[in-house]
Design an enzyme around this catalytic site. Structure first.
Site, short mmCIF file in Angstrom:
data_model
loop_
_atom_site.label_atom_id
_atom_site.label_comp_id
_atom_site.label_asym_id
_atom_site.label_seq_id
_atom_site.Cartn_x
_atom_site.Cartn_y
_atom_site.Cartn_z
N ARG A 188 0.83 -1.20 0.00
CA ARG A 188 0.00 0.00 0.00
C ARG A 188 0.87 1.26 0.00
NH1 ARG A 188 -5.79 0.34 -0.06
NH2 ARG A 188 -6.18 2.58 0.01
N ASP A 217 -8.46 14.30 5.68
CA ASP A 217 -7.35 14.08 6.62
C ASP A 217 -7.07 12.58 6.62
OD1 ASP A 217 -9.34 14.35 9.71
OD2 ASP A 217 -9.29 12.83 8.10
N ASP A 251 -13.41 9.81 5.77
CA ASP A 251 -14.51 10.80 5.74
C ASP A 251 -14.56 11.62 7.03
OD1 ASP A 251 -16.41 8.18 4.20
OD2 ASP A 251 -15.26 9.78 3.22
N GLY A 282 -8.18 10.16 8.23
CA GLY A 282 -9.24 9.20 8.56
C GLY A 282 -10.14 8.91 7.36
N ILE A 292 -8.45 5.00 0.40
CA ILE A 292 -8.00 5.93 1.43
C ILE A 292 -6.64 6.49 1.02
CG2 ILE A 292 -7.42 6.19 3.88
CD1 ILE A 292 -10.34 5.53 3.31
N LEU A 293 -6.51 7.81 0.99
CA LEU A 293 -5.24 8.44 0.60
C LEU A 293 -4.28 8.33 1.78
CD1 LEU A 293 -6.87 11.47 -1.19
CD2 LEU A 293 -5.61 9.59 -2.28
N ASN A 324 -12.91 16.12 -0.52
CA ASN A 324 -13.67 14.92 -0.89
C ASN A 324 -15.15 15.25 -0.83
OD1 ASN A 324 -14.07 12.01 -1.35
ND2 ASN A 324 -14.78 11.96 0.78
N THR A 325 -15.92 14.62 -1.67
CA THR A 325 -17.36 14.75 -1.61
C THR A 325 -17.92 13.41 -1.16
OG1 THR A 325 -19.38 15.08 -2.90
CG2 THR A 325 -17.46 14.30 -4.12
N HIS A 326 -18.85 13.48 -0.19
CA HIS A 326 -19.40 12.25 0.39
C HIS A 326 -20.93 12.32 0.34
CE1 HIS A 326 -19.40 8.70 2.95
NE2 HIS A 326 -20.33 9.27 3.69
C1 GRF Z 1 -20.57 10.00 -5.47
O1 GRF Z 1 -21.84 9.97 -4.83
C2 GRF Z 1 -19.49 10.09 -4.43
O2 GRF Z 1 -19.83 10.91 -3.32
C3 GRF Z 1 -19.41 8.65 -3.99
O3 GRF Z 1 -19.48 7.91 -5.20
C4 GRF Z 1 -20.24 8.67 -6.13
C5 GRF Z 1 -19.35 8.87 -7.34
O4 GRF Z 1 -20.18 9.07 -8.43
N1 GRF Z 1 -18.19 8.37 -3.28
P1 GRF Z 1 -19.49 9.35 -9.88
O5 GRF Z 1 -18.41 8.29 -10.07
O6 GRF Z 1 -18.91 10.73 -9.84
O7 GRF Z 1 -20.65 9.23 -10.84
#
Ligand code: GRF
Length: 199
Positions: free
Chosen positions: A64, A140, A144, A142, A91-92, A106-108
């Site tokens: 890894r 960071d 999310d 962790g 995980i980065l 990151n978007t969650h």
């Molecule tokens: C997004 O909802 C993201 O938050 C989640 O996986 C989805 C990615 O969608 N981790 P896409 O690959 O951008 O269509």
């Protein structure tokens, strides 16, 4: 600002950034797309946009840490001001965060700290919440767990299945991510008292 986007799947969030970043008024450009696997729609979207794309696969590295170092080098080659994890499912590691820490978002697809991890939409649905949502946060060490930059609630409708709810969330994620990136590129962000700004 120079952005590198990391993807693992269909790349619809990447596409939203590509569409906006192509506009003259948008203060940022996607300079490269990185993935942890090769044959995914996210890479194809980058290629269609004429943007360099690379895959750094865990299977190609002895461990890894070696993968983390290889990903760090591949991203660093494009000299990003901001790294955007948009559906990146790894995980980065410490090498990556040492190099880009404070400039990785990151978007969650949930309202963190609720429902972290890779099954956020299914978990929210199973829990019976009336609202879930979208979170954009600094990455960071962790899972999310980094400081939250932006959030928006998304209602759960009776009869929602995971795919339907996830699509409703992703429509919000696409807008929120573009707003956050534009904001960071224009005037930076103060998060937990810390100024996060990118040139
Ligand atoms: C997004 O909802 C993201 O938050 C989640 O996986 C989805 C990615 O969608 N981790 P896409 O690959 O951008 O269509």
């Amino acid at each position: 600002a120079r952005i590198v986007v990391l993807v693992s799947g269909t790349g619809t969030l990447l596409q939203a950034l590509l569409d906006e970043a192509g506009q003259p008024h948008f203060p940022a450009r996607v300079v490269a797309v990185g993935a942890d696997r090769a044959k995914i729609e996210g890479i194809a979207r980058a290629e269609r946009a004429g943007i360099p794309a690379f895959a750094v696969r865990v299977a190609d590295h002895p461990d890894r840490a070696a993968w983390d170092a290889a990903l760090t080098a591949a991203v660093a080659a494009h000299e990003p001001d901001l790294v955007v994890s948009a559906g990146f499912m790894k995980i980065l590691g410490p090498a990556f965060l040492d190099r880009f820490g404070g400039r990785v978002i990151n978007t969650h697809p949930a309202l963190l700290p609720s429902f972290p991890g890779a099954h956020a939409v299914a978990d929210a649905l199973a829990h019976g919440v009336r609202y879930t949502g979208s979170t954009v946060h600094l990455v960071d060490g962790g899972v999310d767990t980094g400081p939250i930059i932006a959030q928006e609630p998304v209602p759960v409708h009776a009869g929602d299945d995971e795919a339907g709810l996830h699509e409703r969330i992703k429509a919000v994620e696409r807008r929120l991510l573009v707003e956050v990136v534009a904001g960071m590129a224009r005037q930076g962000y103060t998060v937990d008292g810390r100024k996060v700004s990118i040139p």
